[in-house]
Write a protein that holds these residues in place. Sequence first.
Motif: not given
Length: 83
Positions: A19-44
């Motif tokens: 929801d935060v990333l506005k990416r309902p298509d992301l799998s759990e594996d893609e979320i787990v492997s996205a280390v460092g891919a979040w912006s600072s705003h998204e991280t907060l």
Amino acid sequence: MTTTLAREDIVSLVQMVRDVLKRPDLSEDEIVSAVGAWSSHETLDILFGAEELCGVHFSSAEMESVEGFDALLKAIANARARG
């Protein structure tokens, strides 16, 4: 993924990250492997969402250490252990 969190907590966190990333298509594996891919705003937004979902409060050091989903799970487990 090593964690003391219940599966339903992880599922809720994955959905919140989508929801935060506005990416309902992301799998759990893609979320787990996205280390460092979040912006600072998204991280907060993700950190604040996790605090609300899991009923925890992160220290400043924990907030600074979260650079991906596994680190988020670890921070939640640490915050729960602190009480």
